[in-house]
Design an enzyme around this catalytic site. Structure first.
Site, PDB file in Angstrom:
ATOM      1  N   ASP A  49       0.806  -1.280   0.079  1.00 52.55           N
ATOM      2  CA  ASP A  49       0.036   0.042  -0.021  1.00 52.55           C
ATOM      3  C   ASP A  49       0.892   1.165   0.096  1.00 52.55           C
ATOM      4  OD1 ASP A  49      -2.156  -1.544  -0.002  1.00 52.55           O
ATOM      5  OD2 ASP A  49      -2.602  -1.451   2.292  1.00 52.55           O
ATOM      6  N   SER A  94     -17.227 -23.393 -28.571  1.00 46.74           N
ATOM      7  CA  SER A  94     -17.358 -24.073 -27.342  1.00 46.74           C
ATOM      8  C   SER A  94     -16.960 -25.463 -27.334  1.00 46.74           C
ATOM      9  CB  SER A  94     -19.175 -23.985 -26.911  1.00 46.74           C
ATOM     10  OG  SER A  94     -19.732 -24.952 -28.053  1.00 46.74           O
ATOM     11  N   GLU A 128      -7.597 -30.467 -17.878  1.00 41.76           N
ATOM     12  CA  GLU A 128      -7.774 -29.212 -16.931  1.00 41.76           C
ATOM     13  C   GLU A 128      -9.149 -29.138 -16.180  1.00 41.76           C
ATOM     14  OE1 GLU A 128      -7.769 -26.088 -19.969  1.00 41.76           O
ATOM     15  OE2 GLU A 128      -5.656 -26.630 -20.673  1.00 41.76           O
ATOM     16  N   LYS A 130     -12.845 -27.592 -15.688  1.00 42.17           N
ATOM     17  CA  LYS A 130     -13.489 -26.630 -16.441  1.00 42.17           C
ATOM     18  C   LYS A 130     -14.199 -25.675 -15.430  1.00 42.17           C
ATOM     19  CE  LYS A 130     -17.059 -26.773 -19.908  1.00 42.17           C
ATOM     20  NZ  LYS A 130     -17.782 -25.756 -19.720  1.00 42.17           N
ATOM     21  N   GLU A 188     -10.907 -17.705 -18.516  1.00 38.90           N
ATOM     22  CA  GLU A 188     -12.159 -17.580 -17.670  1.00 38.90           C
ATOM     23  C   GLU A 188     -12.028 -16.787 -16.408  1.00 38.90           C
ATOM     24  OE1 GLU A 188     -13.749 -19.700 -19.575  1.00 38.90           O
ATOM     25  OE2 GLU A 188     -15.606 -20.029 -18.513  1.00 38.90           O
ATOM     26  N   LYS A 305      -7.776 -32.243 -23.531  1.00 42.59           N
ATOM     27  CA  LYS A 305      -7.327 -31.558 -24.887  1.00 42.59           C
ATOM     28  C   LYS A 305      -6.339 -32.257 -25.472  1.00 42.59           C
ATOM     29  CE  LYS A 305      -8.650 -27.011 -23.073  1.00 42.59           C
ATOM     30  NZ  LYS A 305      -8.011 -25.797 -22.639  1.00 42.59           N
ATOM     31  N   CYS A 424     -45.858 -29.567  18.256  1.00 43.19           N
ATOM     32  CA  CYS A 424     -44.761 -30.635  17.527  1.00 43.19           C
ATOM     33  C   CYS A 424     -45.431 -31.598  16.828  1.00 43.19           C
ATOM     34  CB  CYS A 424     -43.895 -31.226  18.606  1.00 43.19           C
ATOM     35  SG  CYS A 424     -42.787 -32.416  17.839  1.00 43.19           S
ATOM     36  N   CYS A 427     -44.913 -35.216  18.595  1.00 39.73           N
ATOM     37  CA  CYS A 427     -45.562 -35.417  19.827  1.00 39.73           C
ATOM     38  C   CYS A 427     -46.692 -34.396  20.335  1.00 39.73           C
ATOM     39  CB  CYS A 427     -44.503 -35.369  21.013  1.00 39.73           C
ATOM     40  SG  CYS A 427     -43.787 -33.970  21.396  1.00 39.73           S
ATOM     41  N   CYS A 448     -40.187 -36.241  23.380  1.00 34.20           N
ATOM     42  CA  CYS A 448     -40.919 -36.244  22.076  1.00 34.20           C
ATOM     43  C   CYS A 448     -40.093 -37.584  21.449  1.00 34.20           C
ATOM     44  CB  CYS A 448     -40.608 -35.080  21.484  1.00 34.20           C
ATOM     45  SG  CYS A 448     -40.743 -35.096  19.710  1.00 34.20           S
TER      46      CYS A 448
HETATM   47  S1  IVH Z   1     -11.128 -24.601 -23.997  1.00 31.48           S
HETATM   48  C1  IVH Z   1     -11.994 -24.249 -28.252  1.00 31.48           C
HETATM   49  N1  IVH Z   1     -10.670 -24.893 -21.449  1.00 31.48           N
HETATM   50  O1  IVH Z   1     -15.940 -23.788 -21.103  1.00 31.48           O
HETATM   51  C2  IVH Z   1     -11.761 -24.737 -26.713  1.00 31.48           C
HETATM   52  N2  IVH Z   1     -12.643 -23.800 -21.923  1.00 31.48           N
HETATM   53  O2  IVH Z   1     -18.376 -25.152 -22.323  1.00 31.48           O
HETATM   54  C3  IVH Z   1     -12.543 -23.642 -25.991  1.00 31.48           C
HETATM   55  N3  IVH Z   1     -14.048 -23.380 -20.043  1.00 31.48           N
HETATM   56  O3  IVH Z   1     -16.507 -21.571 -23.713  1.00 31.48           O
HETATM   57  C4  IVH Z   1     -12.228 -23.595 -24.501  1.00 31.48           C
HETATM   58  N4  IVH Z   1     -12.700 -24.120 -18.335  1.00 31.48           N
HETATM   59  O4  IVH Z   1     -15.444 -20.592 -21.550  1.00 31.48           O
HETATM   60  C5  IVH Z   1     -11.466 -24.458 -22.128  1.00 31.48           C
HETATM   61  N5  IVH Z   1     -10.163 -25.378 -18.961  1.00 31.48           N
HETATM   62  C6  IVH Z   1     -10.927 -24.842 -19.978  1.00 31.48           C
HETATM   63  C7  IVH Z   1     -12.253 -24.183 -19.716  1.00 31.48           C
HETATM   64  C8  IVH Z   1     -12.990 -23.902 -20.762  1.00 31.48           C
HETATM   65  C9  IVH Z   1     -13.757 -23.338 -18.771  1.00 31.48           C
HETATM   66  C10 IVH Z   1     -15.221 -22.765 -20.660  1.00 31.48           C
HETATM   67  C11 IVH Z   1     -14.998 -21.934 -21.948  1.00 31.48           C
HETATM   68  C12 IVH Z   1     -15.550 -22.503 -23.141  1.00 31.48           C
HETATM   69  C13 IVH Z   1     -16.739 -23.242 -22.258  1.00 31.48           C
HETATM   70  C14 IVH Z   1     -17.333 -24.431 -23.126  1.00 31.48           C
END
Ligand code: IVH
Length: 700
Positions: A49, A94, A128, A130, A188, A305, A424, A427, A448
């Site tokens: 700070d 997605s 990873e 999600k 995200e 992936k 109650c 009872c 009770c």
């Molecule tokens: S990869 C083309 N990795 O989930 C690959 N997405 O349901 C696209 N998301 O729109 C994303 N964690 O916003 C990827 N470890 C992760 C993720 C992730 C959350 C979200 C992302 C995507 C959505 C799809």
């Protein structure tokens, strides 16, 4: 015109000020990175700070030094009218979903087919978490954060740059070597659970609407027109990829790419890992599922992936999802269903809990038919009425709860509001609601039956007396089944558990019991004798006395009788025991019924005496007249006290015990003998009234 002005008056910084400002900016950016990205701060908050305040003041004196990337500019620019549109160069796709292992196996097969990978080989994936947050794209130009945008429809999103700049885990400038001239990062934005809880607490205090879930709160925070609002939400960020990784030097795999992004100062999840094949995927899924409650943020599954970027390119995408990635989703934790009715459950300490009876719904991986509605206040706050469509949540092992009503405006306007009963339901005793407390309670205590059942269930539970086999159904039966021809129940209080070995036949006859489970049950009860005081104390189920408090009380007082006799002041001296807990403990032991149950328990549940080898008497004395008799005294005698009667019996060779069992041979009944006589009669044991008893003594 005056003469040439000095540097200072014109706001021109001295070289020293210039150096200091740049030093401070670097240093603050470094500490931001250490704190928000690496989670490894090197300096205390106060020190940070001070650096920050120094920079703010220098920038104020030297407006010429202004820089939009200065850490001071994170505080957020001016509010905006609305958000402008941003076109994504690379569409934000997605993910394809799988909900079970078969779906994962299918994904793996498709990947292998397309990449022509043989049977004996496994694909390397990166797994990873999600994150259940808001997808964003961050464009860095020349290493500087230029544009931040939401996903929108995948091709066009909203420009949320000024808001994103307030998020401390997002670097305004990338650091280190090899940063490409242009880089688009994807990730995200989310709200950690503790912040979500605090935010809702504040909303409540202000009398404002609470956020439905962390995701909505994050989305709302990101879309604030005033960036200062966004900043106050304290959102966080994890990055999980790039729009186009081809500009990232020496990144052959997705894992390389993430490592690179991390080196440049972007925050990546610590749970990213390379795995192999379907088995690796499933193992990862299970591990994360188990750790989910401790992560501190919401995730709704895991993502696999294909690791090699070249393979990703070969696989490409179908419609809106890449072929190289799969989201393996956890079962949804929220679902909508109909509220069929509201039942009242009476808990161990007598609190009345309204429980929603629901149209069966699959949520959190199981079919749910009941969910808690907590208490009267919560029902009023949510304005829940029978017939409503409601959102039910079941997360992990937590009991399902009704979160809110949907379409309240479409409900039958006649639907009545809920009111707690005044008696109650178990009872019929009156219920009370203590001022300032949310709970409504039954006043009957162990009188009770519902509270009795709960007390027994708690007593037998694993962390208490650990009596295996005493489940809900069995407790119901034990408490409800009468001994033949009497009003006495198999189990009235927890002490009766220790007398059950005399009711073997009755137990065998119970529903879902048999010879074997009866033997197991009785053995488990025997094994629980003589457990240490903290467990016993916890098992009594004194309100607000959990395991830790029970242990503190036991340590402080050493013996149960001391705790029993301690007043509130003495109890409050115990470590971690405040006046409220002290009050509960004292009240528990003041209660007549509790005292008698504990008395009874002390005798009934004490460890079975170790058989002692007694030396044979020198010469056979004549057997005592009452040798072999096992006598129980109950009720008040008029000719003598019970102690006197006991002494007379002992002298004559009888054993005198406190409770009626199959081994009992005689029960002496004074005035108001109570349940012991019923029990004796049920077991076919001889009983004597006082007159008969006196005659009996005469005759010996
Ligand atoms: S990869 C083309 N990795 O989930 C690959 N997405 O349901 C696209 N998301 O729109 C994303 N964690 O916003 C990827 N470890 C992760 C993720 C992730 C959350 C979200 C992302 C995507 C959505 C799809």
């Amino acid at each position: 015109m005056s003469g040439s002005p000095g540097r200072r008056e014109a706001g021109l910084p001295s070289p020293a000020a210039l150096r200091r400002v740049s030093e401070l900016r670097d240093s603050i950016a470094r500490h931001d990175h250490l704190y928000h990205v690496l989670d490894a701060p090197e300096i205390a908050d106060g020190e940070y700070d001070r650096l920050f305040a120094e920079l703010v003041s220098l920038e104020a004196t030297h407006p010429g030094l202004a820089d939009p990337d200065s850490p001071t500019q994170r505080v957020g620019g001016a509010p905006v009218e609305g958000f402008s549109e941003v076109a994504h160069d690379v569409p934000m796709l997605s993910l394809a979903n799988a909900f079970d292992e078969a779906g994962v196996a299918e994904f793996d097969r498709r990947v292998r087919d397309r990449l022509e990978i043989g049977e004996g080989e496994e694909v390397e994936y990166v797994a990873e978490t999600k994150l259940d947050g808001i997808a964003v794209s961050l464009r860095y130009e020349g290493g500087r954060l230029a544009v931040a945008a939401t996903r929108g429809d995948g091709t066009r999103g909203e420009d949320v740059t000024s808001n994103v700049r307030t998020i401390r885990s997002i670097p305004l400038r990338l650091r280190g070597a090899g940063v490409p001239a242009s880089l688009e990062v994807r990730g995200e934005i989310y709200l950690p659970l503790d912040r979500f809880a605090r935010l809702n607490e504040e909303q409540r205090e202000r009398g404002e609407r609470e956020f439905v879930n962390p995701r909505n709160a994050a989305a709302g925070g990101l879309r604030q027109l005033d960036p200062r609002e966004t900043r106050s939400r304290r959102l966080m960020f994890f990055c999980h990829g790039a729009g186009d990784a081809s500009g990232v030097p020496s990144a052959g795999t997705h894992l390389d790419l993430l490592r690179r992004l991390n080196e440049w100062g972007l925050r990546t999840s610590p749970d990213v890992r390379a795995i192999r094949g379907v088995d690796g995927c499933i193992a990862y899924y299970r591990e994360i599922e188990a750790r989910r409650p401790t992560l501190g943020y919401q995730i709704d599954g895991v993502v696999y992936k294909v690791n090699r970027l070249e393979d990703q390119r070969r696989l490409g995408a179908v419609s809106r999802a890449p072929r190289w990635a799969l989201a393996h989703k956890f079962p949804a934790e929220e679902a909508v269903t109909r509220l069929l009715g509201i039942d009242i459950q009476v808990g161990r300490t007598g609190s009345l809990t309204p429980v929603a009876r629901l149209e069966p719904v699959f949520v959190g991986g199981v079919t749910v038919t009941n969910a808690t509605l907590h208490n009267q206040d919560e029902i009023e706050r949510k304005d829940v009425r029978v017939g409503d469509r409601v959102v039910v949540r079941r997360a992990g092992d937590v009991i399902p709860q009704v979160l809110r009503v949907v379409d309240a405006e479409r409900r039958n306007p006649e639907a009545p509001t809920f009111a707690m009963p005044s008696a109650c339901p178990a009872c019929g005793a009156p219920v009370v609601r203590v001022e300032g407390q949310a709970a409504t309670r039954c006043t009957a205590g162990l009188g009770c039956p519902a509270q009795r059942k709960e007390a027994i269930r708690h007593f037998a539970s694993r962390r208490a007396m650990d009596i295996e086999g005493i489940g809900e159904k069995l407790v119901d039966q034990l408490v409800e089944t009468r001994l033949p021809g009497t009003e006495t129940r198999l189990v009235g209080t927890v002490a009766d558990l220790y007398r059950l070995n005399e009711c073997r036949d009755e137990i065998v006859a119970l529903d879902r019991m048999g010879e074997l489970s009866t033997v197991n049950l009785l053995e488990a009860i025997e094994d629980s004798r003589g457990l240490p005081l903290p467990r016993f104390l916890y098992a009594l189920g004194i309100p607000e006395v959990g395991e830790a408090t029970a242990a503190s009380l036991a340590r402080h007082f050493g013996k149960l009788f001391r705790i029993r006799e301690a007043d509130e002041a003495a109890l409050a001296e115990v470590r971690d025991v405040g006046p409220i807990v002290a009050g509960h403990v004292a009240a528990f032991f003041r209660d007549e019924l509790n005292r008698s149950v504990v008395d009874d328990l002390m005798v009934a549940a004490r460890p079975a005496p170790v058989p002692v080898e007694r030396p044979e008497p020198e010469d056979e004395a004549a057997p005592l007249p009452l040798a072999g008799e096992v006598v129980v005294l109950t009720g008040a005698l008029s000719a003598m006290t019970r102690d006197e009667a006991r002494d007379r019996l002992l002298v004559l060779g009888a054993r005198v015990t406190g409770s009626v069992s199959k081994r009992t041979t005689l029960v002496v009944c004074g005035e108001n003998p109570g349940s012991k006589r019923d029990r004796a009669e049920a077991l076919g044991i001889r009983t004597l009234d006082e007159a008969d008893f006196l005659e009996f003594l005469e005759g010996t």
